[in-house]
Write an enzyme that holds these catalytic residues in place. Structure first.
Site, PDB file in Angstrom:
ATOM      1  N   ASN A 133       0.833  -1.205   0.000  1.00 13.72           N
ATOM      2  CA  ASN A 133       0.000   0.000   0.000  1.00 13.72           C
ATOM      3  C   ASN A 133       0.869   1.255   0.000  1.00 13.72           C
ATOM      4  OD1 ASN A 133      -2.595   1.167  -0.055  1.00 13.72           O
ATOM      5  ND2 ASN A 133      -2.483   1.640   2.123  1.00 13.72           N
ATOM      6  N   SER A 179      -4.803   1.774  17.752  1.00 14.67           N
ATOM      7  CA  SER A 179      -5.815   2.690  17.231  1.00 14.67           C
ATOM      8  C   SER A 179      -6.887   2.916  18.280  1.00 14.67           C
ATOM      9  CB  SER A 179      -6.439   2.046  15.989  1.00 14.67           C
ATOM     10  OG  SER A 179      -7.620   2.720  15.617  1.00 14.67           O
ATOM     11  N   THR A 211      -9.710   2.708  17.682  1.00 10.86           N
ATOM     12  CA  THR A 211     -10.749   1.732  17.344  1.00 10.86           C
ATOM     13  C   THR A 211     -10.814   0.620  18.403  1.00 10.86           C
ATOM     14  OG1 THR A 211     -11.672   0.531  15.465  1.00 10.86           O
ATOM     15  CG2 THR A 211      -9.363   0.189  15.872  1.00 10.86           C
ATOM     16  N   TYR A 242     -10.922  -5.437  11.421  1.00 11.97           N
ATOM     17  CA  TYR A 242      -9.723  -4.600  11.532  1.00 11.97           C
ATOM     18  C   TYR A 242      -9.484  -4.225  13.000  1.00 11.97           C
ATOM     19  CZ  TYR A 242      -6.849  -0.447  11.728  1.00 11.97           C
ATOM     20  OH  TYR A 242      -5.883   0.462  12.091  1.00 11.97           O
ATOM     21  N   LYS A 246      -6.311  -5.210  16.057  1.00 12.46           N
ATOM     22  CA  LYS A 246      -5.544  -4.326  16.960  1.00 12.46           C
ATOM     23  C   LYS A 246      -5.704  -4.783  18.413  1.00 12.46           C
ATOM     24  CE  LYS A 246      -3.893  -1.627  13.793  1.00 12.46           C
ATOM     25  NZ  LYS A 246      -2.471  -1.736  13.442  1.00 12.46           N
ATOM     26  N   PHE A 304      -5.730   8.498  17.339  1.00 15.34           N
ATOM     27  CA  PHE A 304      -7.081   8.938  17.019  1.00 15.34           C
ATOM     28  C   PHE A 304      -7.143   9.109  15.497  1.00 15.34           C
ATOM     29  CE2 PHE A 304      -9.689   8.854  20.788  1.00 15.34           C
ATOM     30  CZ  PHE A 304      -8.757   8.290  21.634  1.00 15.34           C
ATOM     31  N   ARG A 312     -23.072   6.343   7.767  1.00 18.08           N
ATOM     32  CA  ARG A 312     -22.294   5.190   7.297  1.00 18.08           C
ATOM     33  C   ARG A 312     -22.430   4.083   8.339  1.00 18.08           C
ATOM     34  NH1 ARG A 312     -15.929   6.243   6.227  1.00 18.08           N
ATOM     35  NH2 ARG A 312     -16.014   6.570   8.484  1.00 18.08           N
TER      36      ARG A 312
HETATM   37  P1  NAD Z   1      -0.439   2.683   5.222  1.00 19.18           P
HETATM   38  O1  NAD Z   1      -1.215   1.636   4.496  1.00 19.18           O
HETATM   39  O2  NAD Z   1      -0.169   3.971   4.560  1.00 19.18           O
HETATM   40  O3  NAD Z   1       0.966   2.073   5.684  1.00 19.18           O
HETATM   41  C1  NAD Z   1       1.136   0.724   6.029  1.00 19.18           C
HETATM   42  C2  NAD Z   1       2.398   0.231   5.347  1.00 19.18           C
HETATM   43  O4  NAD Z   1       2.610  -1.137   5.713  1.00 19.18           O
HETATM   44  C3  NAD Z   1       2.316   0.271   3.821  1.00 19.18           C
HETATM   45  O5  NAD Z   1       3.479   0.895   3.308  1.00 19.18           O
HETATM   46  C4  NAD Z   1       2.232  -1.188   3.407  1.00 19.18           C
HETATM   47  O6  NAD Z   1       2.848  -1.402   2.151  1.00 19.18           O
HETATM   48  C5  NAD Z   1       2.953  -1.879   4.554  1.00 19.18           C
HETATM   49  N1  NAD Z   1       2.533  -3.263   4.826  1.00 19.18           N
HETATM   50  C6  NAD Z   1       1.285  -3.733   5.041  1.00 19.18           C
HETATM   51  N2  NAD Z   1       1.316  -5.052   5.245  1.00 19.18           N
HETATM   52  C7  NAD Z   1       2.608  -5.445   5.170  1.00 19.18           C
HETATM   53  C8  NAD Z   1       3.275  -6.692   5.294  1.00 19.18           C
HETATM   54  N3  NAD Z   1       2.608  -7.828   5.494  1.00 19.18           N
HETATM   55  N4  NAD Z   1       4.608  -6.717   5.177  1.00 19.18           N
HETATM   56  C9  NAD Z   1       5.313  -5.583   4.942  1.00 19.18           C
HETATM   57  N5  NAD Z   1       4.748  -4.380   4.804  1.00 19.18           N
HETATM   58  C10 NAD Z   1       3.399  -4.305   4.921  1.00 19.18           C
HETATM   59  O7  NAD Z   1      -1.172   2.915   6.618  1.00 19.18           O
HETATM   60  P2  NAD Z   1      -0.940   4.045   7.718  1.00 19.18           P
HETATM   61  O8  NAD Z   1      -2.110   4.945   7.699  1.00 19.18           O
HETATM   62  O9  NAD Z   1       0.420   4.605   7.606  1.00 19.18           O
HETATM   63  O10 NAD Z   1      -1.046   3.165   9.040  1.00 19.18           O
HETATM   64  C11 NAD Z   1       0.099   2.724   9.737  1.00 19.18           C
HETATM   65  C12 NAD Z   1      -0.351   1.945  10.963  1.00 19.18           C
HETATM   66  O11 NAD Z   1      -1.148   2.793  11.787  1.00 19.18           O
HETATM   67  C13 NAD Z   1      -1.202   0.726  10.668  1.00 19.18           C
HETATM   68  O12 NAD Z   1      -0.858  -0.287  11.574  1.00 19.18           O
HETATM   69  C14 NAD Z   1      -2.610   1.214  10.916  1.00 19.18           C
HETATM   70  O13 NAD Z   1      -3.479   0.156  11.270  1.00 19.18           O
HETATM   71  C15 NAD Z   1      -2.385   2.147  12.084  1.00 19.18           C
HETATM   72  N6  NAD Z   1      -3.424   3.190  12.223  1.00 19.18           N
HETATM   73  C16 NAD Z   1      -3.718   3.993  11.153  1.00 19.18           C
HETATM   74  C17 NAD Z   1      -4.698   4.965  11.287  1.00 19.18           C
HETATM   75  C18 NAD Z   1      -5.093   5.840  10.128  1.00 19.18           C
HETATM   76  O14 NAD Z   1      -6.177   6.405  10.131  1.00 19.18           O
HETATM   77  N7  NAD Z   1      -4.245   6.012   9.110  1.00 19.18           N
HETATM   78  C19 NAD Z   1      -5.362   5.129  12.501  1.00 19.18           C
HETATM   79  C20 NAD Z   1      -5.005   4.304  13.579  1.00 19.18           C
HETATM   80  C21 NAD Z   1      -4.036   3.335  13.415  1.00 19.18           C
HETATM   81  C1  WQD Z   2     -14.348  10.594  10.063  1.00 11.81           C
HETATM   82  C2  WQD Z   2     -15.736  11.227  10.071  1.00 11.81           C
HETATM   83  C3  WQD Z   2     -17.443   9.859   9.071  1.00 11.81           C
HETATM   84  C4  WQD Z   2     -15.803  10.043   5.005  1.00 11.81           C
HETATM   85  C5  WQD Z   2     -11.470   5.302  10.645  1.00 11.81           C
HETATM   86  C6  WQD Z   2     -11.338   3.902  11.181  1.00 11.81           C
HETATM   87  C7  WQD Z   2     -10.488   3.890  12.413  1.00 11.81           C
HETATM   88  C8  WQD Z   2      -9.159   4.601  12.193  1.00 11.81           C
HETATM   89  C9  WQD Z   2      -9.297   5.904  11.504  1.00 11.81           C
HETATM   90  C10 WQD Z   2      -7.395   3.034  11.828  1.00 11.81           C
HETATM   91  C11 WQD Z   2     -16.857  10.258  10.436  1.00 11.81           C
HETATM   92  C12 WQD Z   2     -17.239  11.126   8.274  1.00 11.81           C
HETATM   93  C13 WQD Z   2     -16.023  10.190   6.361  1.00 11.81           C
HETATM   94  C14 WQD Z   2     -16.683  10.687   4.098  1.00 11.81           C
HETATM   95  C15 WQD Z   2     -17.911  11.575   5.965  1.00 11.81           C
HETATM   96  N1  WQD Z   2      -8.268   3.830  11.381  1.00 11.81           N
HETATM   97  N2  WQD Z   2     -17.063  10.939   6.829  1.00 11.81           N
HETATM   98  N3  WQD Z   2     -17.706  11.428   4.607  1.00 11.81           N
HETATM   99  O1  WQD Z   2     -14.387   6.499  10.827  1.00 11.81           O
HETATM  100  O2  WQD Z   2     -13.324   7.963  12.600  1.00 11.81           O
HETATM  101  O3  WQD Z   2     -12.049   6.120  11.639  1.00 11.81           O
HETATM  102  O4  WQD Z   2     -10.150   5.795  10.360  1.00 11.81           O
HETATM  103  O5  WQD Z   2      -7.215   2.598  12.930  1.00 11.81           O
HETATM  104  O6  WQD Z   2     -10.315   2.557  12.767  1.00 11.81           O
HETATM  105  O7  WQD Z   2     -12.633   3.420  11.493  1.00 11.81           O
HETATM  106  O8  WQD Z   2     -12.489   8.103  10.239  1.00 11.81           O
HETATM  107  O9  WQD Z   2     -12.011   9.596   8.339  1.00 11.81           O
HETATM  108  O10 WQD Z   2     -13.423   7.532   7.938  1.00 11.81           O
HETATM  109  O11 WQD Z   2     -14.386   9.426   9.242  1.00 11.81           O
HETATM  110  O12 WQD Z   2     -18.853  12.256   6.368  1.00 11.81           O
HETATM  111  O13 WQD Z   2     -16.543  10.565   2.862  1.00 11.81           O
HETATM  112  O14 WQD Z   2     -16.030  11.681   8.759  1.00 11.81           O
HETATM  113  O15 WQD Z   2     -18.801   9.516   9.120  1.00 11.81           O
HETATM  114  O16 WQD Z   2     -17.800  10.973  11.175  1.00 11.81           O
HETATM  115  P1  WQD Z   2     -13.194   7.158  11.357  1.00 11.81           P
HETATM  116  P2  WQD Z   2     -13.032   8.639   8.842  1.00 11.81           P
END
Ligand code: NAD
Ligand code: WQD
Length: 342
Positions: free
Chosen positions: A35, A124, A126, A148, A152, A177, A291
């Site tokens: 990704n 997360s 979550t 998902y 975690k 967050f 959603r």
């Molecule tokens: P992202 O997809 O941009 O980055 C994840 C990276 O991990 C990618 O570069 C992907 O290629 C790599 N990857 C996935 N599976 C792999 C595997 N099996 N082996 C090697 N590489 C692998 O995601 P992100 O937003 O940077 O998220 C990073 C971390 O933070 C994740 O663990 C995600 O669950 C967590 N997280 C993200 C958010 C968010 O909203 N972005 C929120 C809370 C937690």
């Molecule tokens: C934010 C707000 C939507 C899109 C998700 C995962 C969570 C974490 C972060 C990894 C909400 C609203 C969204 C759109 C909208 N990831 N929305 N129109 O749902 O808080 O969290 O990402 O750990 O696990 O569930 O984030 O950015 O999707 O939504 O109105 O097109 O925006 O309803 O209120 P969320 P989000």
């Protein structure tokens, strides 16, 4: 001072590599590019003036992990690699458990074999499931509403059990967050493939003209303006939170969990307004149904991280929008336009 950064070419991991470099550490990136793009390495080199070592390999490959530990002997692992699309995890739960849970298990086994005893884990908010109270403290009961989220919760459980069984082990679960924004250079940022699931990249792509309007999911939540409220945190604040956690706790052991958030909630309409101001243009939106699975509001009690890590956020929603907009205008189709299928 070498740190193995799994998922280090992804959105959050790449920003964290910058923070690590700035703090004097040497990140070694381990990513299978499922990704992300290897072009992120070039961008990191432009920002940091140094090309980071990169291993293109999968977490599920024990031999590649073993070689990485043998070659680099990292003092710690920052573990970002995971799949993260909530809806996809409902459709393909086994793929998520395999990648995120089995992948983490594999990593922990290889760490144990290599004698590497420090892990920072991307958790997360979550893991709090449907909030029973707000703001969310680290004591809030854990649960999840989708596969998902369960990956975690399960990974955190593995870390707790390992810390219990192996007294020298340090595991820090950072519960993010809603990460948003981009590096202020505009050279890296969130680069989702296909249609973004998350709000800020969707708004950014609408502002730049790639999407006709933002669908606002629900206008009848029990929130001040009826739209969903979240705790958006600038990705560079988040990155610096990792470094603070590691620097503060690296000589300790055991399992520690911290919220990384601002402590403030903002609504969907507030985010759209902040982005309109940053971009200097109206962003069209339409209200649509809620959603499925969404909660009304989520925001952190960020007190534990402040007290124990001395870390607090610096950037507000306006700054997140400005930095996201800079990235979006410099790279309207991301670093790999071919990934941009829709
Ligand atoms: P992202 O997809 O941009 O980055 C994840 C990276 O991990 C990618 O570069 C992907 O290629 C790599 N990857 C996935 N599976 C792999 C595997 N099996 N082996 C090697 N590489 C692998 O995601 P992100 O937003 O940077 O998220 C990073 C971390 O933070 C994740 O663990 C995600 O669950 C967590 N997280 C993200 C958010 C968010 O909203 N972005 C929120 C809370 C937690
Ligand atoms: C934010 C707000 C939507 C899109 C998700 C995962 C969570 C974490 C972060 C990894 C909400 C609203 C969204 C759109 C909208 N990831 N929305 N129109 O749902 O808080 O969290 O990402 O750990 O696990 O569930 O984030 O950015 O999707 O939504 O109105 O097109 O925006 O309803 O209120 P969320 P989000």
């Amino acid at each position: 001072m070498r740190i193995l950064v799994t998922g280090g070419l992804g959105y959050i991991g790449s920003h964290c590599c910058i923070a690590l470099h700035q703090a004097g550490f040497s990140p070694v990136i381990y990513d299978n590019l499922c990704n992300s793009s290897s072009r992120v390495l070039d961008q990191l080199e432009k920002i940091c003036g140094q090309r980071f070592d990169f291993i293109e390999a999968d977490l599920l490959d024990p031999v590649a992990l073993q070689q990485a530990f043998a070659q680099y002997q990292p003092e710690a692992v920052f573990h970002f690699a995971a799949l993260k699309a909530v809806g996809e995890s409902v459709q393909q739960p086994l793929r998520y458990y395999q990648n995120n849970v089995a992948g983490t298990l594999n990593l922990l086994q290889q760490m144990q074999q290599a004698g590497c005893q420090r892990l920072i884990f991307s958790s997360s908010a979550t893991v709090y499931g449907n909030p029973q109270f707000l703001p969310l403290t680290e004591q809030h009961p854990l649960g999840a509403t989708n596969p998902y989220g369960w990956t975690k919760v399960m990974a955190e459980q593995m870390l707790q059990d390992l810390c219990h069984a192996q007294p020298g082990f340090l595991a820090i679960a950072l519960r993010y967050f809603n990460p948003a924004g981009a590096h202020p250079s505009g050279l890296i940022g969130e680069d989702p493939r296909g249609i973004p699931n998350n709000l800020m990249p969707y708004v950014a792509q609408t502002a730049v003209g790639r999407r006709p309007f933002v669908s606002v999911y629900g206008q009848d939540y029990p929130t001040p303006d009826g739209t969903g409220v979240r705790d958006y945190i600038h990705v560079m604040d988040l990155a610096e939170g990792h470094v603070a956690a590691y620097q503060q706790l690296r000589s300790q052991s055991g399992f520690h969990a911290f919220n990384l958030g601002t402590g403030q909630g903002d609504s969907v309409l507030q985010l759209i307004a902040a982005f309109s101001a940053a971009a200097g243009r109206e962003i069209p939106y339409q209200f649509s149904a809620r959603r499925p699975g969404d909660i009304a509001a989520s925001y952190a009690d960020a007190g534990k991280a402040l007290q124990q890590l001395g870390w607090r956020t610096r950037y507000d929603l306006g700054r997140m929008a400005e930095d996201s907009w800079r990235w979006q205008t410099q790279y309207p189709h991301g670093l790999e336009p071919s990934h941009d299928s829709i």
